[in-house]
Design a protein around this motif. Structure first.
Motif, short mmCIF file in Angstrom:
data_model
loop_
_atom_site.label_atom_id
_atom_site.label_comp_id
_atom_site.label_asym_id
_atom_site.label_seq_id
_atom_site.Cartn_x
_atom_site.Cartn_y
_atom_site.Cartn_z
N TYR A 124 0.83 -1.28 -0.08
CA TYR A 124 -0.02 0.01 -0.12
C TYR A 124 0.80 1.27 -0.04
O TYR A 124 2.01 1.10 0.59
N MET A 125 0.38 2.28 -0.59
CA MET A 125 0.84 3.51 -0.63
C MET A 125 -0.02 4.74 -0.40
O MET A 125 -1.43 4.40 -0.51
N SER A 126 0.41 5.93 -0.25
CA SER A 126 -0.51 7.04 -0.16
C SER A 126 -0.21 7.64 -1.47
O SER A 126 0.36 7.25 -2.38
N CYS A 127 -1.20 8.50 -1.63
CA CYS A 127 -1.32 9.24 -3.04
C CYS A 127 -0.07 10.32 -3.32
O CYS A 127 0.01 10.71 -4.33
N LYS A 128 0.59 10.68 -2.09
CA LYS A 128 1.46 11.56 -2.52
C LYS A 128 3.02 11.18 -2.29
O LYS A 128 4.07 12.10 -2.98
N CYS A 129 3.29 10.05 -1.60
CA CYS A 129 4.80 9.75 -1.65
C CYS A 129 4.97 8.28 -2.23
O CYS A 129 4.18 7.68 -2.76
N LEU A 130 6.49 8.00 -2.33
CA LEU A 130 6.69 6.91 -3.00
C LEU A 130 6.86 5.92 -2.11
O LEU A 130 7.46 4.81 -2.65
N HIS A 131 6.82 5.97 -0.72
CA HIS A 131 7.13 5.04 0.17
C HIS A 131 5.76 3.96 0.18
O HIS A 131 4.63 4.21 -0.19
N VAL A 132 6.06 2.85 0.54
CA VAL A 132 5.13 1.70 0.48
C VAL A 132 5.26 1.00 2.22
O VAL A 132 6.10 0.96 2.50
N SER A 133 3.89 0.28 2.25
CA SER A 133 3.96 -0.45 3.17
C SER A 133 3.07 -1.72 3.16
O SER A 133 2.33 -1.74 2.17
N ASP A 134 3.46 -2.99 4.10
CA ASP A 134 2.72 -3.98 3.74
C ASP A 134 1.43 -3.97 4.59
O ASP A 134 0.93 -5.05 4.73
N VAL A 136 4.99 8.93 6.35
CA VAL A 136 5.70 10.00 6.59
C VAL A 136 5.26 11.45 6.26
O VAL A 136 5.46 12.52 6.86
N CYS A 137 4.35 11.34 5.36
CA CYS A 137 3.48 12.62 4.85
C CYS A 137 2.62 12.85 5.66
O CYS A 137 1.88 13.99 5.47
#
Length: 239
Positions: free
Chosen positions: A107-117, A124-125
């Motif tokens: 999964y990710m947010s719409c603004k950052c390139l970070h991902v999480s499971d 962080v944003c």
């Protein structure tokens, strides 16, 4: 999780000593044996019940029983008790251990390139990571996000010894094994084809942690029961 099917093994049984010398196996069974090593140990303990050797079961039960009061806020008890198995999702392996969670999403947010499971992790944003995304990369059996997950080549017959050592089947490997067990005559060997399904999978796992005669312990009692039933039926027919 893919539907569980069965695979076949051809057992080579030493009839004098009543033990399995080796089994002839295809890719599916060898892939399953290698797949076991890709699983987090926490996925295996519940399957072993009270047959665990050592104290890993005590650690597992301690986590299950500890109050969340003593856990850090970011610790999810379920993630420790039911860890994800990265390698098996979508691989097409015909054999799986029961109750092993094998799918993984990112999964990710719409603004950052970070991902999480984990769904709805705060990025962080500051935004919630609730948009499912996919990993794109070269498929690899060692890639934790890959959906390939097959390990050995097909169209090869493998030798699996009683203690689950695996190697390609060859005349040299067979003769070496005969010499090791002092087998002089191939006539003492009996061939028996057995099916490996969910019940056998769990028995194989348990036996692999308790003994080095895994194939003998798991399959020879089944073979004996089949022979006894066959003899009994023949005797009744003769009466």
């Amino acid at each position: 999780m893919a539907a569980v099917t069965k695979v076949s093994l051809k057992l080579m049984i030493d009839t004098e000593r009543r033990r399995v010398v080796y089994a002839e196996a295809g890719k599916d069974f060898v892939d399953f044996l290698f797949y076991i090593l890709a699983l987090p140990i926490g996925t295996l303990i519940p399957l072993l019940d009270q047959e665990m050797v050592g104290s890993l079961g005590n650690i597992y039960n301690s986590i299950a029983n500890v109050s969340t009061t003593y856990l850090r806020p970011n610790v999810n008890k379920e993630s420790l008790l039911k860890p994800m198995a990265y390698f098996s999702g979508g691989t097409g392996l015909p054999l799986h251990l029961p109750n092993v969670e094998s799918s993984r999403k990112l999964y990710m947010s719409c603004k950052c390139l970070h991902v999480s499971d984990e769904f709805n992790t705060i990025c962080v944003c500051g935004r919630s990571m609730d948009e499912e995304t996919k990993y794109i990369g070269t498929p690899s059996a060692n890639n934790p996000y890959s959906s390939v997950g097959d390990y050995v080549k097909g169209k090869v017959t493998y030798m699996v010894t009683d203690d689950l050592a695996v190697k390609p089947l060859s005349t040299i490997s067979v003769l070496t094994l005969f010499n090791k067990f002092n087998i002089k005559e191939i006539g003492v060997l009996e061939e028996k084809v057995v099916d490996v399904g969910m019940d056998e999978v769990v028995k194989l796992l348990k036996a692999s942690l308790l003994t080095k005669s895994i194939l003998t312990d798991v399959f020879l009692s089944v073979v004996k029961e089949e022979v006894d039933c066959s003899k009994k039926g023949k005797e009744e027919d003769d009466r």
